[in-house]
Design a protein around this motif. Structure first.
Motif, PDB file in Angstrom:
ATOM      1  N   ALA A 195      -5.710   1.210  -2.679  1.00 39.52           N
ATOM      2  CA  ALA A 195      -5.373   2.541  -2.180  1.00 39.52           C
ATOM      3  C   ALA A 195      -6.327   3.584  -2.745  1.00 39.52           C
ATOM      4  CB  ALA A 195      -3.935   2.897  -2.548  1.00 39.52           C
ATOM      5  N   SER A 199       2.063   1.812  -3.440  1.00 40.60           N
ATOM      6  CA  SER A 199       1.012   2.272  -4.356  1.00 40.60           C
ATOM      7  C   SER A 199       0.954   3.795  -4.405  1.00 40.60           C
ATOM      8  CB  SER A 199      -0.346   1.690  -3.960  1.00 40.60           C
ATOM      9  OG  SER A 199      -0.829   2.321  -2.781  1.00 40.60           O
ATOM     10  N   GLU A 200       1.574   4.478  -3.440  1.00 41.90           N
ATOM     11  CA  GLU A 200       1.611   5.945  -3.426  1.00 41.90           C
ATOM     12  C   GLU A 200       2.692   6.518  -4.340  1.00 41.90           C
ATOM     13  OE1 GLU A 200       1.738   7.569   0.540  1.00 41.90           O
ATOM     14  OE2 GLU A 200       0.451   5.968   1.297  1.00 41.90           O
ATOM     15  N   ARG A 229       0.835  -1.211   0.000  1.00 47.77           N
ATOM     16  CA  ARG A 229       0.000   0.000   0.000  1.00 47.77           C
ATOM     17  C   ARG A 229       0.868   1.258   0.000  1.00 47.77           C
ATOM     18  NH1 ARG A 229      -3.570  -3.128   3.110  1.00 47.77           N
ATOM     19  NH2 ARG A 229      -2.686  -2.385   5.059  1.00 47.77           N
TER      20      ARG A 229
END
Length: 147
Positions: free
Chosen positions: A145, A72-73, A69
């Motif tokens: 996300a 995913s940014e 996660r």
């Protein structure tokens, strides 16, 4: 998110004599679940300077999902997914370098400082299968996300 196709994720960074170890640890923790244990090893550099190696291995599926996660940014996650053929080696390991300075500021970007190595599950253990599994996992993390 269903199963996670990674056996483990290793994160590692170096803290040089000119850096504040607490800040470097904080940068590494940007990608780890809370209260995660970080291994610390003290080494000596070429010129006798002290180098502290900070590392963590994430093996539990929920903790691996947490790391994914964070990835995913990445603003260039699409490009990384497109480069998986080059980022996953013949031993089914996925490699990524993360910017230590940005991580300390709470941001997620590619760059120097933190090395991520994730062992991708693949049956048979061949690079093309590992690439596909890594692609699916990163896309799922991105969708999760965005949700």
């Amino acid at each position: 998110m269903a199963s996670v196709p990674f056996h483990y994720v290793d994160l590692r960074t170096f803290c040089y004599a000119t850096e504040d170890e607490k800040r470097v640890e904080q940068a590494l923790r940007r990608f780890l679940p809370e209260e995660y244990e970080i291994q610390r090893a003290v080494n000596e550099g070429h010129h006798g300077d002290r180098i502290v190696v900070l590392s963590a291995r994430v093996e539990n599926a929920d903790d691996v999902r947490h790391v994914l996660r964070q990835l995913s940014e990445l603003p260039d996650i699409e490009r990384i997914v497109g480069e998986l053929d080059e980022r996953v080696d013949d031993n089914c390991s996925f490699f990524l370098r993360l910017d230590k300075q940005r991580a300390f500021k709470g941001e997620v970007e590619q760059g120097p400082g933190i090395t991520l190595r994730a062992k991708v599950e693949a049956y048979p253990a061949k690079q093309p299968a590992a690439v596909e599994n890594a692609r699916e996992a990163l896309e799922q993390a991105r969708e999760h996300a965005d949700a």
